[in-house]
Design a protein around this motif. Structure first.
Motif, mmCIF file in Angstrom:
data_model
loop_
_atom_site.group_PDB
_atom_site.id
_atom_site.type_symbol
_atom_site.label_atom_id
_atom_site.label_comp_id
_atom_site.label_asym_id
_atom_site.label_seq_id
_atom_site.Cartn_x
_atom_site.Cartn_y
_atom_site.Cartn_z
ATOM 1 N N ASP A 186 0.782 -1.350 -0.154
ATOM 2 C CA ASP A 186 -0.060 -0.046 0.056
ATOM 3 C C ASP A 186 1.019 1.302 0.209
ATOM 4 N N GLY A 187 2.264 1.093 0.141
ATOM 5 C CA GLY A 187 3.191 2.312 0.270
ATOM 6 C C GLY A 187 3.187 2.956 1.306
ATOM 7 N N THR A 188 2.479 2.669 2.518
ATOM 8 C CA THR A 188 2.340 3.680 3.736
ATOM 9 C C THR A 188 2.694 2.918 5.122
ATOM 10 N N THR A 189 2.190 1.441 5.016
ATOM 11 C CA THR A 189 2.310 0.782 6.334
ATOM 12 C C THR A 189 3.646 0.271 6.502
ATOM 13 N N ASN A 190 4.253 0.624 7.500
ATOM 14 C CA ASN A 190 5.665 -0.070 7.761
ATOM 15 C C ASN A 190 5.358 -1.532 8.503
ATOM 16 N N LEU A 191 6.026 -2.383 7.953
ATOM 17 C CA LEU A 191 6.003 -3.960 8.500
ATOM 18 C C LEU A 191 7.491 -4.183 9.093
ATOM 19 N N ARG A 192 7.424 -5.040 9.947
ATOM 20 C CA ARG A 192 8.696 -5.455 10.875
ATOM 21 C C ARG A 192 8.828 -6.888 10.982
ATOM 22 N N GLY A 193 10.107 -7.521 10.802
ATOM 23 C CA GLY A 193 10.304 -8.849 11.137
ATOM 24 C C GLY A 193 11.580 -9.348 11.189
ATOM 25 N N TRP A 194 11.817 -10.448 10.962
ATOM 26 C CA TRP A 194 13.097 -11.344 11.073
ATOM 27 C C TRP A 194 13.405 -12.029 9.696
ATOM 28 N N VAL A 195 14.703 -11.850 9.724
ATOM 29 C CA VAL A 195 15.358 -13.005 8.469
ATOM 30 C C VAL A 195 16.014 -13.904 9.176
ATOM 31 N N MET A 196 15.856 -15.208 9.085
ATOM 32 C CA MET A 196 16.639 -16.277 9.628
ATOM 33 C C MET A 196 17.534 -17.153 8.639
ATOM 34 N N GLU A 197 18.939 -17.037 8.559
ATOM 35 C CA GLU A 197 19.786 -17.662 7.600
ATOM 36 C C GLU A 197 20.125 -19.073 7.803
#
Length: 323
Positions: free
Chosen positions: A57-68
């Protein structure tokens, strides 16, 4: 006459009461309290980093993790949590499941939908706008990594993943645990499961109020219609046959769209998204076998593809032949 006016007053009071209760409950359902992010992947021995990206949507910031994984990843799998949950999805334990896949050379991405965990926003739309969140994470992954992308979602996250995959058109494989096939018809029949209110008179009133409360229409989340546009993506549906919140028939309907590409594993679970808890090893093996097979099919298809240079040489030879 006084009796008539008394009855009219009682009916009016009842109607106003029903509307007020419907509005209050509707707001509570779309503005669930955030679950805290109470642990981190390193407690499970996972190598990870945090990331932030923007929903489609270009406005909502999302946060998370990347596990390698320790070695080169063969696929990046984006996990999408359910309604009212967070990237931890504790009733399945996404971090424990991530450990299993990372050990088998899969990169795992966990994130919070809008209004959940640590992401922006203050309401859930039960898949309508969450589809854009999945697409935003896909955009992020595609910019950073070159491996194929798979999606794994549960409940609302499963339906949002199906919607996103249909729009993206380039997802390698999908695992959908307990999705709904059409939000509007599902809520019309089963909203009382979530409201704990009698279907009549509350469900019809709340269905009319949902667009007013959220600004979106439930008919915009229709995985059944969306899957008609997926021409090549393999999908594994998982659903408890006795699911007490989203009926098994929802996945049956979706899997029947294309039995050649869509698999359905009906478990013996009688509770919503409890298949992993009740038979974790079987569940994990089914997921792993499915994703591994999708990668093997890709390799097989690539090896069978005609070599462009050889085709060109062959074409030139044919042109120089007088016969």
């Amino acid at each position: 006459m006084s009796i008539i006016w008394t009855l009219i007053g009682l009916v009016a009071a009842f109607t106003v009461g029903v509307v007020i209760v419907s509005v209050v409950v509707g707001i509570r359902l779309t503005r669930k309290p955030r679950l805290p992010i109470s642990t981190t992947p390193d407690r499970y021995g996972l190598n990870y980093r945090s990331f932030e990206t923007t929903s489609r949507d270009g406005t909502t910031n999302l946060r998370g993790w990347v596990m390698e994984p320790e070695h080169a990843a063969k696929m990046t799998v984006i996990f999408a949590h359910g309604y009212g949950e967070s990237r931890l999805q504790e009733n399945i334990n996404f971090l424990s499941l991530s450990t299993f896949f990372v050990a088998r050379h899969y990169r795992v991405v966990l994130f919070d939908f809008r209004g959940c965990g640590e992401s922006d926003g203050n309401e859930t739309t039960i898949g309508v706008l969450e589809k854009l969140d999945v697409l935003g994470v896909i955009d992020y992954v595609r910019k950073v990594y070159a491996e194929p992308i798979g999606l794994y979602g549960v409940s609302m996250g499963a339906s949002a993943s199906l919607l996103a995959a249909a729009e993206d058109g380039n997802i390698h494989a999908i695992v959908a645990d307990s999705p709904f096939s059409d939000l509007r018809t599902y809520l019309s029949d089963h909203l009382s499961v979530w409201t704990k209110l009698p279907r009549l008179p509350f469900t019809p009133i709340m269905m009319r109020m949902i667009p007013w409360i959220t600004g979106v229409k439930p008919r915009e989340a229709n995985p059944y219609e969306a899957l008609q546009r997926l021409s090549h993506t393999p999908i594994l549906f998982i659903h408890g046959r006795g699911d007490d919140a989203i009926p098994f028939a929802e996945s049956e309907r979706l899997a029947a769209i294309d039995p050649q590409r869509f698999q359905l594993w009906g478990t013996d679970s009688r509770r919503h998204v409890r298949s992993h808890v009740e038979q974790p090893m079987t569940y994990r093996k089914r997921l792993l076998d499915f994703l591994d097979a999708s990668l093997a099919q890709q390799v097989s298809a690539t090896s069978l593809a005609p070599d462009d240079d050889e085709e060109k040489k062959h074409g030139k030879a044919q042109k120089s032949c007088p016969f």
